[in-house]
Structure formats: C-alpha cells, structure tokens
Design an enzyme around this catalytic site. Structure first.
Site, short mmCIF file in Angstrom:
data_model
loop_
_atom_site.label_atom_id
_atom_site.label_comp_id
_atom_site.label_asym_id
_atom_site.label_seq_id
_atom_site.Cartn_x
_atom_site.Cartn_y
_atom_site.Cartn_z
N TRP A 1 -53.03 12.14 -1.24
CA TRP A 1 -51.79 12.91 -1.19
C TRP A 1 -50.59 11.97 -1.26
CZ3 TRP A 1 -55.28 12.36 2.64
CH2 TRP A 1 -54.88 12.15 3.95
N ASP A 2 -49.82 11.73 -0.19
CA ASP A 2 -48.53 11.02 -0.33
C ASP A 2 -48.68 9.72 -1.13
OD1 ASP A 2 -47.85 13.01 1.40
OD2 ASP A 2 -46.95 11.72 2.91
N ALA B 1 -47.44 7.96 6.20
CA ALA B 1 -46.67 7.46 5.05
C ALA B 1 -45.63 6.40 5.40
CB ALA B 1 -46.01 8.64 4.36
N ASP C 1 -42.43 8.02 8.38
CA ASP C 1 -42.09 7.86 6.96
C ASP C 1 -40.95 6.88 6.70
OD1 ASP C 1 -44.04 9.82 6.85
OD2 ASP C 1 -42.72 11.43 6.18
N GLU D 1 -39.02 15.38 5.54
CA GLU D 1 -40.03 14.32 5.48
C GLU D 1 -39.72 13.33 4.37
OE1 GLU D 1 -44.07 16.04 6.95
OE2 GLU D 1 -43.57 17.15 5.14
C1 FRU Z 1 -46.02 14.48 3.90
C2 FRU Z 1 -46.55 14.05 5.25
C3 FRU Z 1 -45.78 12.85 5.76
C4 FRU Z 1 -46.77 12.22 6.69
C5 FRU Z 1 -48.09 12.48 6.01
C6 FRU Z 1 -49.22 12.77 6.93
O1 FRU Z 1 -46.99 15.06 3.07
O2 FRU Z 1 -46.49 15.12 6.16
O3 FRU Z 1 -44.57 13.19 6.38
O4 FRU Z 1 -46.50 10.86 6.87
O5 FRU Z 1 -47.90 13.61 5.16
O6 FRU Z 1 -50.42 13.02 6.26
#
Ligand code: FRU
Length: 424
Positions: free
Chosen positions: A52-53, A139, A210, A294
């Site tokens: 994901w991120d 992240a 983040d 975020e």
């Molecule tokens: C965004 C998020 C970030 C966090 C991560 C956790 O998708 O919520 O803010 O660091 O995913 O999985």
C-alpha cells in the site's frame, strides 16, 4: 490554539483552518478533481504480498531521485495468507478482505527497484526483523543524502505507542539491481506532546505519524511535516465560528463534530543532520471537519507552498463529507495562511461509483500522483469487490494558482525519476 514559546526561535504562525464552510464545497465526481475509474482487471505487483503506502526515494528538496539509473520505492508491505487457516471462511475459501483489512497490524517497510520507473522488482525488507523497536513499521519518507548513496529513512514506529524515528543506511547498485545495506540502528526522534499534538492518553484513536522532512526553499532550514490530531482530551474540542466558517443559514449545526480533530504538524530541526527536532504548532487544523490528514507533503511550485494530505470519507465530521483521496492547500510562505485548493481542498478523489478504488496518494513535483489500489467493484451492484494491494495507475494533475486539474493517466505504478544521481 495558542502558540507555545519555542526554544528554537519565535513560532511565527497561527494554524490555518480547514473550515466546515470549505468542506461544504467538496463535490465528488467533478471530473477535474476525480481519479479516472480503475478497471477491475488490474495487474498485481505480487501474489505473495499486499502493498500500500508508496514512498519514492527523493532528495531533501522533494525531487524523485534514481541512483545509477535505478528507481527505488519504499512501500508498506504485508504477507498475503491464502493458505493460513486463520483467513479461511466457513466454506474453506480464502477471506482476502479480512486479510487485507488486518494488514496495518503487520506492516513492514520493503523496497522495490526498477530501470523504467515501473515494472517494479521486489528487493526485500529494509530492516531485518528485530531492528525496528515496535511491531508496526508505518509510513514515512526515504531521503537520499549524498553521492555515497546514504539514505535517511524517516518512518513511524507504532505499537506500542507512535514515535517518529529515523534509520540511516545506504543504497548499493549493480548492473542487475539494487540492495539496501545498513539500516540497523533506529533513532527515536519525537512523540506527541499532549500540548500541541494529541497523545494516546488523551484519545485512544489519536494519529501521530507519517514524517515528511524537507528543506524550505525560502529560508533553507530543515523541517518535517507529519500527521497529528490537535491536543486535548477526546470530546473537549470546541467547534466555534472560526472552525465553522461562513456557512449559509441552516448550516450552523455541528452535531458531534468535536470528535474530528485532524491537523498537519510541523517540526524544525535544531541541527543540520536532522537528529534533533522541535515540534511547532500545526500548520493546518481540521477541527470539526475531519479526523485524519494523513501523509502530508509539499510541492514547491511558482514560489508557492502546495500542501497535500490524504483523507477518507469515514473520517469526516457530521454534516460534511467528501471522497477518499488527496486534498490540498496553498500558501505564499511556509507558515501560511493556507487556502484550500479549488475552494474546497479536494484535489483528486475517488469516483462515487468506486469509492475505495485507490488511496494514499502522493503528489510529486512533476505533477504525477501515485497511489495504491484498495478495492474495485466487480459487479454493477458494488457488492462483489476485488482487493488490490498493488499500485494504481498514476494520474497527472496540473497545478495552477489556487486550482488543480486532472490532465493525464499513466501506467500502473509509474513513478519516473526527476533526477539521477551517479554514486561515487
Ligand atoms: C495511510 C496510512 C498511513 C499509515 C499507514 C498504516 O494509508 O494510514 O497514515 O502510516 O497507512 O498502514
């Protein structure tokens, strides 16, 4: 919020407010601020892991940087469990939705590399098991420091607590690929203080994460953005005239919106290496509007500060709403005042027919926006979905003054470098 005196110098600002009136201007499905539909036939990067991120390697000024012609991205990653009895439903079928929804609890930082800015190859884990002090590696931002290939990875060490940390290592290239070495000593930087930024003790649903370090193009100092919530016990925040803004008659009612208290935090480094930081009051608050801002990040363009942050439909307060996606604000100087882009803040949202198709957008200085695929409906009623856990098609936007426009769509996970560094 009152400014607190700073040991580093005077704090120069009051937070800018994203108001309920601004948010009333958010409209899903405006084609200029809506991500094109993602097809349910998307390819996946890997059958073994969800990703994901996505955090492209960049320099401290924000430029996406390749090394010796290799692009490198850091990504939050979790194993897929198609054969784990824990993730089988009553019929013995793999419950991919549950597996995907549980991913945050086992998130780890991995890296991938590429010659083409797409077609990513899995490099491996950035830190060996046991290096990071907490269970979850959430992240942050990898920064290429120099021509020796040194990299500072800022990220969030979560569970227990949530601490902004950094770990230094090095990127090494060969003709055949990239490896990351070092990344063995994690240095805690700071946690929420309860005075400017909400702590876990004040709210079990607090957000503090983040990190996105950068050098201010105007004053040359080292700063860091991060996600926070405004300090104070959960439920104690006031949604007054300033937070409501200029609303039409009948829109003064704020319901339970005092529970939504997102902010974009900022810290300044006391040293050149970014080992010693001081938190400053938030740049932007969304009290009464939204509970999560975020992965905040900047694009510096035309002498202006374009502040982007991702948010969700489910984190909006009573009486306001908007799509999952990336929102933006612009100012003439680092400490604001910030004005919502496009009047509302919405820059790139999911279409209402596919509200969860993508998330975690990162706007790069070349106007390209990367994100991941969350889930896409596979039938007309939207009841059947296909889980992504892979890179979404990259979108091109044009940023013009206080407006933005969707102008292009590119390949899945297309993250081209803006500059290449030849390692010495
Ligand atoms: C965004 C998020 C970030 C966090 C991560 C956790 O998708 O919520 O803010 O660091 O995913 O999985």
């Amino acid at each position: 919020m009152k400014n607190t005196p700073s040991k580093f110098g005077k704090t120069p600002h009051q937070p800018s407010l994203w108001t309920r009136a601004d948010a009333l201007k958010v409209h899903a499905d405006d084609p200029t601020t809506t991500q094109p539909l993602v097809s349910a036939n998307f390819p996946v990067l890997s059958d073994e892991v969800f990703i994901w991120d996505t955090m492209p390697l960049r320099d401290i000024d924000g430029n996406i940087t390749s090394v010796d012609g290799w692009s490198v991205i850091f990504i939050l990653t979790a194993d897929r469990h198609p054969n784990d009895p824990q993730y089988l439903d009553q019929n013995g079928n793999y419950d991919v939705i549950r597996d995907w929804n549980d991913r945050h609890g086992r998130a780890k930082m991995y890296y991938w590399f590429s010659r083409t800015g797409k077609d990513w190859k899995l490099g491996g884990r950035v830190m060996a098991e046991g290096v990071s002090p907490t269970v979850r590696e959430w992240a942050g931002t990898p920064i290429l420091l120099n021509e020796q290939g040194e990299v500072d990875l800022y990220y969030t060490a979560v569970t227990p607590g949530a601490t902004i940390v950094k770990v230094r290592g090095r990127v090494v290239t060969t003709e055949h690929g990239v490896s990351l070495v070092g990344f063995e000593k994690v240095k805690p930087l700071f946690e929420a203080d309860g005075k400017m930024y909400q702590t876990e003790a004040q709210n079990a649903f607090w957000g503090f994460r983040d990190p996105w370090p950068f050098r201010d193009p105007k004053d040359g100092k080292l700063y860091m953005l991060f996600e926070g919530n405004v300090a104070g016990e959960r439920g104690s925040h006031k949604v007054g005239n300033a937070e409501i803004g200029d609303v039409p008659p009948g829109y003064e009612e704020v319901g339970n919106s005092r529970f939504q208290t997102a902010c974009v935090g900022i810290a300044v480094a006391r040293d050149e290496d970014g080992d010693d930081w001081e938190m400053l009051p938030p740049l932007l608050t969304a009290v009464g509007v939204n509970d999560q801002t975020e992965r905040p990040h900047f694009v510096f363009q035309d002498g202006k500060y374009y502040l982007f942050t991702i948010s969700h439909t489910f984190t909006y307060a009573d009486g306001v709403t908007g799509p999952d996606g990336v929102y933006g604000f612009v100012a003439d100087s680092l400490f604001g005042p910030y004005v919502p882009l496009n009047g509302s803040g919405l820059v790139l949202g999911n279409p209402s027919s596919q509200p969860f198709q993508t998330y975690s957008h990162c706007v790069m200085p070349n106007g390209l926006v990367t994100s991941f695929i969350d889930s896409v409906p596979t039938d007309d009623t939207g009841t059947q979905i296909r889980i992504g856990g892979t890179e979404a098609p990259t979108v091109g936007i044009k940023i013009k003054g206080q407006q933005t426009f969707v102008v292009a769509e590119y390949d899945y996970g297309y993250i081209p470098p803006m500059l290449d560094v030849t390692l010495k």
